[in-house]
Design a protein around this motif. Structure first.
Motif, PDB file in Angstrom:
ATOM      1  N   TYR A  85       0.823  -1.205   0.000  1.00 16.69           N
ATOM      2  CA  TYR A  85       0.000   0.000   0.000  1.00 16.69           C
ATOM      3  C   TYR A  85       0.860   1.258   0.000  1.00 16.69           C
ATOM      4  CZ  TYR A  85      -3.013   3.730   1.637  1.00 16.69           C
ATOM      5  OH  TYR A  85      -3.670   4.925   1.752  1.00 16.69           O
ATOM      6  N   PHE A  86       1.797   1.356   0.944  1.00 19.53           N
ATOM      7  CA  PHE A  86       2.547   2.617   1.023  1.00 19.53           C
ATOM      8  C   PHE A  86       3.656   2.712  -0.006  1.00 19.53           C
ATOM      9  CE2 PHE A  86       4.905   0.317   4.463  1.00 19.53           C
ATOM     10  CZ  PHE A  86       6.204   0.468   4.001  1.00 19.53           C
ATOM     11  N   SER A  87       4.195   1.593  -0.476  1.00 12.99           N
ATOM     12  CA  SER A  87       5.295   1.687  -1.436  1.00 12.99           C
ATOM     13  C   SER A  87       4.812   1.749  -2.884  1.00 12.99           C
ATOM     14  CB  SER A  87       6.257   0.518  -1.256  1.00 12.99           C
ATOM     15  OG  SER A  87       5.633  -0.696  -1.612  1.00 12.99           O
ATOM     16  N   THR A  88       3.699   1.087  -3.192  1.00 11.40           N
ATOM     17  CA  THR A  88       3.229   1.036  -4.573  1.00 11.40           C
ATOM     18  C   THR A  88       2.052   1.975  -4.815  1.00 11.40           C
ATOM     19  OG1 THR A  88       3.918  -1.266  -4.679  1.00 11.40           O
ATOM     20  CG2 THR A  88       2.440  -0.508  -6.389  1.00 11.40           C
ATOM     21  N   PHE A  89       0.995   1.849  -4.006  1.00 13.36           N
ATOM     22  CA  PHE A  89      -0.214   2.641  -4.230  1.00 13.36           C
ATOM     23  C   PHE A  89      -0.002   4.105  -3.868  1.00 13.36           C
ATOM     24  CE2 PHE A  89      -4.482   4.191  -2.987  1.00 13.36           C
ATOM     25  CZ  PHE A  89      -5.127   3.994  -4.189  1.00 13.36           C
ATOM     26  N   GLN A  90       0.535   4.376  -2.692  1.00 14.78           N
ATOM     27  CA  GLN A  90       0.774   5.764  -2.279  1.00 14.78           C
ATOM     28  C   GLN A  90       2.110   6.286  -2.792  1.00 14.78           C
ATOM     29  OE1 GLN A  90      -1.111   8.040  -0.996  1.00 14.78           O
ATOM     30  NE2 GLN A  90      -2.862   6.691  -0.731  1.00 14.78           N
ATOM     31  N   ASN A  91       3.046   5.402  -3.066  1.00 16.74           N
ATOM     32  CA  ASN A  91       4.345   5.767  -3.629  1.00 16.74           C
ATOM     33  C   ASN A  91       5.022   6.890  -2.828  1.00 16.74           C
ATOM     34  OD1 ASN A  91       6.427   5.385  -5.403  1.00 16.74           O
ATOM     35  ND2 ASN A  91       5.597   6.768  -6.941  1.00 16.74           N
ATOM     36  N   ILE A  92       5.068   6.707  -1.513  1.00 15.93           N
ATOM     37  CA  ILE A  92       5.665   7.736  -0.657  1.00 15.93           C
ATOM     38  C   ILE A  92       7.151   7.481  -0.472  1.00 15.93           C
ATOM     39  CG2 ILE A  92       3.527   8.165   0.619  1.00 15.93           C
ATOM     40  CD1 ILE A  92       5.450   6.595   2.846  1.00 15.93           C
ATOM     41  N   ASP A  93       7.857   8.512  -0.059  1.00 18.05           N
ATOM     42  CA  ASP A  93       9.267   8.383   0.280  1.00 18.05           C
ATOM     43  C   ASP A  93       9.345   7.839   1.701  1.00 18.05           C
ATOM     44  OD1 ASP A  93      12.007   8.549   0.463  1.00 18.05           O
ATOM     45  OD2 ASP A  93      12.023  10.725   0.792  1.00 18.05           O
ATOM     46  N   GLU A  94       9.764   6.599   1.830  1.00 17.15           N
ATOM     47  CA  GLU A  94       9.779   5.922   3.128  1.00 17.15           C
ATOM     48  C   GLU A  94      10.679   6.617   4.133  1.00 17.15           C
ATOM     49  OE1 GLU A  94      11.237   2.333   1.579  1.00 17.15           O
ATOM     50  OE2 GLU A  94       9.326   1.764   0.673  1.00 17.15           O
ATOM     51  N   GLU A  95      11.742   7.238   3.658  1.00 15.30           N
ATOM     52  CA  GLU A  95      12.706   7.880   4.553  1.00 15.30           C
ATOM     53  C   GLU A  95      12.089   9.069   5.288  1.00 15.30           C
ATOM     54  OE1 GLU A  95      15.522   6.476   5.393  1.00 15.30           O
ATOM     55  OE2 GLU A  95      14.968   4.897   3.986  1.00 15.30           O
ATOM     56  N   GLU A  96      11.066   9.693   4.734  1.00 18.44           N
ATOM     57  CA  GLU A  96      10.391  10.797   5.418  1.00 18.44           C
ATOM     58  C   GLU A  96       9.682  10.317   6.679  1.00 18.44           C
ATOM     59  OE1 GLU A  96       7.798  13.185   3.045  1.00 18.44           O
ATOM     60  OE2 GLU A  96       9.144  13.129   1.329  1.00 18.44           O
ATOM     61  N   PHE A  97       9.365   9.024   6.737  1.00 20.06           N
ATOM     62  CA  PHE A  97       8.637   8.461   7.861  1.00 20.06           C
ATOM     63  C   PHE A  97       9.516   7.570   8.735  1.00 20.06           C
ATOM     64  CE2 PHE A  97       5.567   9.503   4.629  1.00 20.06           C
ATOM     65  CZ  PHE A  97       4.552  10.104   5.350  1.00 20.06           C
ATOM     66  N   GLY A  98      10.800   7.602   8.518  1.00 18.31           N
ATOM     67  CA  GLY A  98      11.715   6.815   9.332  1.00 18.31           C
ATOM     68  C   GLY A  98      12.087   5.476   8.727  1.00 18.31           C
ATOM     69  N   GLY A  99      11.764   5.271   7.473  1.00 18.60           N
ATOM     70  CA  GLY A  99      12.125   4.033   6.788  1.00 18.60           C
ATOM     71  C   GLY A  99      10.957   3.079   6.647  1.00 18.60           C
TER      72      GLY A  99
END
Length: 138
Positions: free
Chosen positions: A94-108
């Motif tokens: 969900y967060f990596s493909t659908f929302q495509n967010i930068d994980e590092e902004e949320f701590g990884g």
């Protein structure tokens, strides 16, 4: 008196103008986190809102998986392991493909993947035990 009235009117107009300007900007910023949750590649200006969406989505997912695991007579370590894999995997997708967010902004990715996991696990266990016991206990 008339100058006082016109001064009061201009002051009220300025207040109304600023209120409408605030209302206008506030209404554009007030899109629901849940409407953004179902929108691909949504903007998340407030990181806590996205974490809340992850948390509550995971709680719902835990209950749904508990119902499914209870209906299918899954039990034991396999059911627990499958819960962890499905729950973490779906949230990661969900967060990596659908929302495509930068994980590092949320701590990884790990921080996002574990957000609300234990409470989701508790909800899963309660639901799974109740449904399984009600349907398959003799």
């Amino acid at each position: 008196m008339s100058s006082a009235k016109s001064g009061a009117r201009s002051g009220a107009a300025e207040k109304n103008g600023s209120v409408s300007a605030l209302g206008k900007s506030a209404s554009s910023d007030l899109t629901s986190p849940w409407s953004r949750a179902f929108t691909a590649n949504a903007e998340w200006p407030d990181k806590d809102e996205f974490l809340d969406v992850i948390y509550w989505a995971r709680q719902i997912l835990g209950i749904v998986i508990g119902i499914v695991w209870g209906i299918l007579p899954l039990k034991g370590f396999v059911a627990l392991l499958l819960f962890a894999v499905v729950n973490a995997g779906l949230i990661y997708l969900y967060f990596s493909t659908f929302q495509n967010i930068d994980e590092e902004e949320f701590g990884g990715a790990w921080e996002l993947t574990k957000e609300g996991f234990m409470t989701s696990f508790a909800g899963f266990l309660v639901t799974w035990i109740i449904i399984y016991s009600g349907l398959h206990h003799q």
